[in-house]
Design an enzyme around this catalytic site. Structure first.
Site, PDB file in Angstrom:
ATOM      1  N   HIS A  79       0.834  -1.211   0.000  1.00 46.63           N
ATOM      2  CA  HIS A  79       0.000   0.000   0.000  1.00 46.63           C
ATOM      3  C   HIS A  79       0.865   1.257   0.000  1.00 46.63           C
ATOM      4  O   HIS A  79       0.710   2.136  -0.865  1.00 46.63           O
ATOM      5  CB  HIS A  79      -0.903  -0.019   1.233  1.00 46.63           C
ATOM      6  CG  HIS A  79      -1.733   1.211   1.413  1.00 46.63           C
ATOM      7  ND1 HIS A  79      -3.081   1.250   1.117  1.00 46.63           N
ATOM      8  CD2 HIS A  79      -1.422   2.456   1.867  1.00 46.63           C
ATOM      9  CE1 HIS A  79      -3.554   2.467   1.371  1.00 46.63           C
ATOM     10  NE2 HIS A  79      -2.558   3.207   1.835  1.00 46.63           N
ATOM     11  N   GLU A  80       1.764   1.358   0.968  1.00 42.22           N
ATOM     12  CA  GLU A  80       2.584   2.562   1.078  1.00 42.22           C
ATOM     13  C   GLU A  80       3.513   2.707  -0.127  1.00 42.22           C
ATOM     14  O   GLU A  80       3.846   3.830  -0.533  1.00 42.22           O
ATOM     15  CB  GLU A  80       3.391   2.549   2.380  1.00 42.22           C
ATOM     16  CG  GLU A  80       2.542   2.523   3.649  1.00 42.22           C
ATOM     17  CD  GLU A  80       1.547   3.666   3.740  1.00 42.22           C
ATOM     18  OE1 GLU A  80       1.756   4.708   3.092  1.00 42.22           O
ATOM     19  OE2 GLU A  80       0.539   3.515   4.470  1.00 42.22           O
TER      20      GLU A  80
ATOM     21  N   HIS B 197       3.579   7.048  -6.691  1.00 46.84           N
ATOM     22  CA  HIS B 197       2.887   8.281  -7.074  1.00 46.84           C
ATOM     23  C   HIS B 197       3.842   9.468  -6.958  1.00 46.84           C
ATOM     24  O   HIS B 197       3.889  10.345  -7.832  1.00 46.84           O
ATOM     25  CB  HIS B 197       1.665   8.475  -6.174  1.00 46.84           C
ATOM     26  CG  HIS B 197       0.625   9.381  -6.747  1.00 46.84           C
ATOM     27  ND1 HIS B 197      -0.520   9.729  -6.072  1.00 46.84           N
ATOM     28  CD2 HIS B 197       0.545  10.029  -7.936  1.00 46.84           C
ATOM     29  CE1 HIS B 197      -1.254  10.544  -6.810  1.00 46.84           C
ATOM     30  NE2 HIS B 197      -0.620  10.743  -7.948  1.00 46.84           N
TER      31      HIS B 197
ATOM     32  N   HIS C 178       1.867   4.730  -2.771  1.00 49.52           N
ATOM     33  CA  HIS C 178       2.039   6.170  -2.557  1.00 49.52           C
ATOM     34  C   HIS C 178       3.414   6.614  -3.029  1.00 49.52           C
ATOM     35  O   HIS C 178       3.573   7.691  -3.625  1.00 49.52           O
ATOM     36  CB  HIS C 178       1.897   6.497  -1.070  1.00 49.52           C
ATOM     37  CG  HIS C 178       0.498   6.508  -0.564  1.00 49.52           C
ATOM     38  ND1 HIS C 178      -0.521   7.217  -1.163  1.00 49.52           N
ATOM     39  CD2 HIS C 178      -0.074   5.891   0.519  1.00 49.52           C
ATOM     40  CE1 HIS C 178      -1.646   7.051  -0.474  1.00 49.52           C
ATOM     41  NE2 HIS C 178      -1.395   6.253   0.546  1.00 49.52           N
TER      42      HIS C 178
END
Length: 700
Positions: A492-493, A499, A496
């Protein structure tokens, strides 16, 4: 017009500060260009005494740069006003970014005290900028006169103008004065809330003295608890804490019901112990001041003010989504509760299932239904192997590589550093990863940046990104073995981080996407974690090196959706709670936080055994700022990520290059140059529906 120093700032600079600043001008690492690999912050040289002089000087320089824009006699245009405004404040930006990152990942009493001292000064400083009438007149002049701008410049102009308006630039003088007061008070209260939460989390210890009380607990958890006890001067005992890697497996595996009850109550009552770290009055003040600010700005409540800038647009749309998922989630949670109650009764435990029983009996039911438990899976999820699998996934998708960097300053000695490169060898950025809990680190997991991607003199400035987690720390001499939830958090992280690494914008003002879009890049990465062909890339037994057996892969797949009633319900309950606070139009004088929370849950007929994922007094996402009236964003983004992953599956190849290229080009790269829904439609060709989310969670 020249901006003078605010009274608060003047009072913060005394003779001793000036003397210290003079002595440190030559040694303060913030005052010179970073002479480090890839220009990362010189963490090894930064000391606590460097921050205040650098923050004060940063504010002073920023004021001078604003004055230069205001006093420029040339006709205001995009370059000399909007772009200039976007560029200014570089020193202040650098110092704030480093301080904020380290204050979350490795704080101290001195840093917390400095944060409290500087918070009102920073609030006053930015109000001086945002409420500068002459500056706003220049921005407004450019905004109202069409010019030959490209799409990115038009978006920056629009966001800059809107930012001033939403910061109170159109308010009367008396209302601006009150807004300044509100901003300062809200900022300090949010800071207080987070500091109280950290105190409460660190204050609780469950000390076990008898070995028989460890019954059921995994060996690695027992080892870590023994190490913690030894470090605390209690050798021969075991200490369990409220940090997730300790409390969650304890609730999951501890056979002693009364001990589960004790640590559960400690966990759900953080900030609610009527002590000097109690957060109830902090919350009451926060929601009251936020509501006053919303009314001052012309909105009926704080949710209306906040959601105007989100994909959801209004509270009605948020509640519609939450309600649509709540109904099937509650049904599923009741089915799971019946399963757990039956297992509890089968074991001869009388009475009703309680909150401290849920995770324990969920593990037992899951084992009975699917012949699987977490301790069977963990040996195949060695941290290094999961990380290697993650690197392989993103290399297959986006043809990028990550190479560990040894000789580079790090934000903490436990952190690892990696260089990210494109397929052609182009440097994309630096990534830090910091995995294990410590008393100086706030709870949870997050991704941030010590430098955002931008352009300087026409050249791309690469980002410096950080991922911070709180995974189960291995005991001395042992390997870190992750749970599936922890491995999912890593993926998940990392989404980020991608991104941040792929973003390619020329202005800071178009860098950030709406809050309810920002979780799309992170949550879609979770989908790859347990795909059978991905498990075969990395899931190797930490001792034998053997690949995970096909039979265990099938068990993981078959059991994957069990427990989603609980997981969805606890998340939604927190989301409802966040929204309910911020749609209030009036805050009564006798407002009682615990009563309000109870009524919010009762209206939804929530199960008593499932508290909200975050109860009010430790709900830092909303009360600490960041996700205020926005915790729903994870679910909103999940509608997008579930539908987006379907785009990969529909090709028959979860690594389909064409689909990955589109996701990178239309979702990860543009920042907020395009409207969020337009970005999604550019990728997918249509708006998303809710069905993929419900199917993904096993709710349909």
């Amino acid at each position: 017009m020249t901006i003078g120093l605010s009274a608060a700032l003047v009072s913060g600079i005394n003779a001793a500060d000036n003397k210290k600043e003079t002595n440190m001008n030559e040694t303060n690492p913030f005052f010179t260009e970073y002479a480090t690999p890839f220009g990362v912050p010189p963490f090894n040289k930064i000391r606590i005494e460097h921050y205040k002089p650098a923050l004060l000087k940063g504010m002073e320089e920023h004021k001078k740069e604003i004055d230069a824009i205001v006093n420029n006699q040339a006709t205001a245009d995009f370059e000399n006003t909007i772009a200039a405004l976007d560029r200014c404040g570089s020193l202040l930006r650098n110092v704030r970014t480093v301080f904020a990152g380290l204050n979350s990942a490795n704080t101290s009493a001195e840093m917390e005290a400095l944060n409290r001292e500087m918070s009102p000064l920073m609030s006053a400083h930015y109000d001086d900028v945002n409420l500068n009438k002459n500056l706003f007149e220049k921005v407004k002049y450019v905004y109202e006169r069409p010019s030959n701008l490209n799409k990115e410049q038009k978006k920056l102009l629009e966001e800059t103008y809107k930012g001033f308006v939403r910061s109170g630039a159109n308010l009367s003088d008396d209302k601006q004065t009150r807004l300044r007061e509100l901003n300062s008070q809200i900022s300090l209260l949010q800071l207080t809330f987070g500091q109280n939460m950290l105190k409460e989390t660190n204050a609780f210890q469950l000390v076990i003295e008898k070995e028989e009380d460890l019954s059921g607990l995994p060996r690695n958890l027992i080892g870590t608890a023994a190490d913690d006890a030894k470090a605390a001067g209690k050798e021969g005992k075991w200490i369990f804490t409220l940090h997730n890697p300790s409390v969650m497996p304890f609730l999951q595996f501890a056979d002693k019901r009364e001990l589960r009850e004790k640590i559960f109550n400690g966990y759900i009552n953080r900030g609610n112990n009527n002590n000097d770290a109690d957060n109830k009055d902090v919350v009451k003040q926060l929601v009251t001041l936020r509501q006053e600010k919303a009314k001052l700005m012309g909105y009926e409540n704080f949710a209306a003010f906040t959601l105007e800038e989100r994909m959801a647009k209004n509270a009605e749309n948020v509640y519609e989504l939450l309600d649509n998922v709540w109904a099937p989630a509650l049904i599923k949670a009741k089915e799971e509760a019946a399963d757990l109650q039956a297992m509890m009764n089968k074991e001869g435990i009388e009475g009703e299932l309680k909150g401290w029983d849920w995770r324990y009996y969920n593990e037992k039911v899951k084992k009975a239904k699917y012949d699987i438990d977490e301790n069977e899976v963990r040996p195949y999820f060695k941290l290094e192997n999961v990380l290697d699998g993650l690197f392989q996934v993103v290399e297959k998708l986006y043809h990028i590589t990550f190479t560990e960097i040894k000789d580079i300053p790090k934000p903490h000695e436990d952190a690892m550093a990696f260089e990210c490169k494109d397929a052609d060898g182009t440097h994309r950025g630096v990534l830090y990863m910091d995995f294990f809990p410590r008393a100086s680190k706030r709870g949870g997991a997050w991704c941030g940046a010590y430098r955002s991607q931008t352009y300087k003199e026409g050249k791309r400035v690469a980002p410096v990104v950080t991922i911070v987690c709180n995974f189960t720390k291995p005991s001395a001499g042992q390997r870190a073995l992750l749970s599936i939830d922890e491995a999912e958090t890593m993926f998940h992280e990392f989404g980020h981080a991608l991104h941040n690494l792929f973003k390619d914008v020329h202005y800071y003002g178009v860098s950030n996407v709406p809050r309810d879009f920002v979780e799309l890049p992170s949550q879609i990465m979770e989908h790859w974690l347990l795909e059978p062909e991905v498990l075969k890339l990395y899931a190797k037994h930490y001792l034998s090196g053997e690949m995970i057996p096909e039979a265990l892969v099938r068990k993981i797949d078959n059991s994957g959706k069990y427990g989603q009633g609980f997981a969805t319900a606890e998340y939604l309950q927190a989301s409802f709670l966040d929204m309910d606070y911020h749609v209030l139009k009036e805050i009564p004088a006798n407002f009682d936080i615990l009563t309000f929370e109870s009524e919010s849950m009762n209206r939804r007929k929530a199960l008593s055994q499932i508290p909200p994922r975050y109860r009010t007094t430790y709900f830092n996402h909303t009360m600490g700022g960041g996700y205020t009236a926005g915790y729903y964003s994870y679910m909103w983004s999940e509608v997008l990520d579930a539908d987006a992953f379907d785009a990969f599956k529909e090709t028959g190849n979860i690594f389909d290059k064409k689909t990955a290229d589109k996701f990178r080009d239309f979702i990860l790269t543009p920042g907020s140059i395009d409207d969020a829904m337009d970005m999604y439609k550019n990728f997918r060709g249509k708006e998303p529906g809710i069905d993929p989310l419900l199917k993904n969670r096993g709710l349909k």
